[in-house]
Scaffold this active site. Sequence first.
Site, PDB file in Angstrom:
ATOM      1  N   HIS A  62       0.808  -1.219   0.000  1.00  0.00           N
ATOM      2  CA  HIS A  62       0.000   0.000   0.000  1.00  0.00           C
ATOM      3  C   HIS A  62       0.844   1.274   0.000  1.00  0.00           C
ATOM      4  CE1 HIS A  62      -2.891  -2.724   2.443  1.00  0.00           C
ATOM      5  NE2 HIS A  62      -3.026  -2.944   1.150  1.00  0.00           N
ATOM      6  N   LYS A  72       5.808   6.538   7.633  1.00  0.00           N
ATOM      7  CA  LYS A  72       5.231   5.822   8.762  1.00  0.00           C
ATOM      8  C   LYS A  72       6.301   5.103   9.558  1.00  0.00           C
ATOM      9  CE  LYS A  72       2.715   3.469   5.708  1.00  0.00           C
ATOM     10  NZ  LYS A  72       1.799   2.518   5.061  1.00  0.00           N
ATOM     11  N   TYR A 132       0.982   1.662  13.695  1.00  0.00           N
ATOM     12  CA  TYR A 132       1.561   2.589  12.733  1.00  0.00           C
ATOM     13  C   TYR A 132       1.455   4.009  13.282  1.00  0.00           C
ATOM     14  CZ  TYR A 132      -0.241  -1.106   9.570  1.00  0.00           C
ATOM     15  OH  TYR A 132      -0.570  -2.283   8.959  1.00  0.00           O
ATOM     16  N   ASP A 168      -6.310  -6.222  -2.084  1.00  0.00           N
ATOM     17  CA  ASP A 168      -4.888  -6.535  -2.272  1.00  0.00           C
ATOM     18  C   ASP A 168      -4.689  -7.551  -3.403  1.00  0.00           C
ATOM     19  OD1 ASP A 168      -4.259  -4.769  -0.283  1.00  0.00           O
ATOM     20  OD2 ASP A 168      -3.821  -6.290   1.222  1.00  0.00           O
TER      21      ASP A 168
END
Length: 176
Positions: A62, A72, A132, A168
């Site tokens: 992603h 991140k 995250y 996905d």
Amino acid sequence: MNFTETPLPGAFVVALAPIADERGSFARTYCRRTFAAHGIDLPVAQCNRSHNARRRTLRGMHFQRAPYEEAKLVRCSRGALWDVIIDLRQDSPTRGRWFGVELSERNDTSLYVPAGFAHGFQTLADDTVVEYTMSAFYEPGAASGVRWNDPAFGITWPVADPILSDRDRRYEDWCP
């Protein structure tokens, strides 16, 4: 915290440096000053948590399209996972290359993912929790990805037959 640069410039493995005594331990997981000393600007926009019930779960690869790219800091607070990043930055000498590292509750390691990278992971244990710290807000219209098993990248995933979301599974191959 101890920072180790990966083969992909700007991405770091960040190991915690716990202070232990008879009560247990304490460790800082993020400090803006410490990150800045390593050339990392990670303004915190939001924090996310992903619970993964089963081993083999694969989430990724992603990223958010410009102008909503996000950096991140990823850590595993329960269980274990194989964390993977792909450098998609247009002018990067490592564009199209990937890096993977195991993150687990035992090894107290995080991965700093710069903006312009795709990110994904595969769980190595049931009941794995991933946290995250994000530099940008989630922008649904900018959410994108590349196929987890695209031969252009040749990512080596540790567990065969992953559990994938429909989204996905439908991502297309990368077109550089």
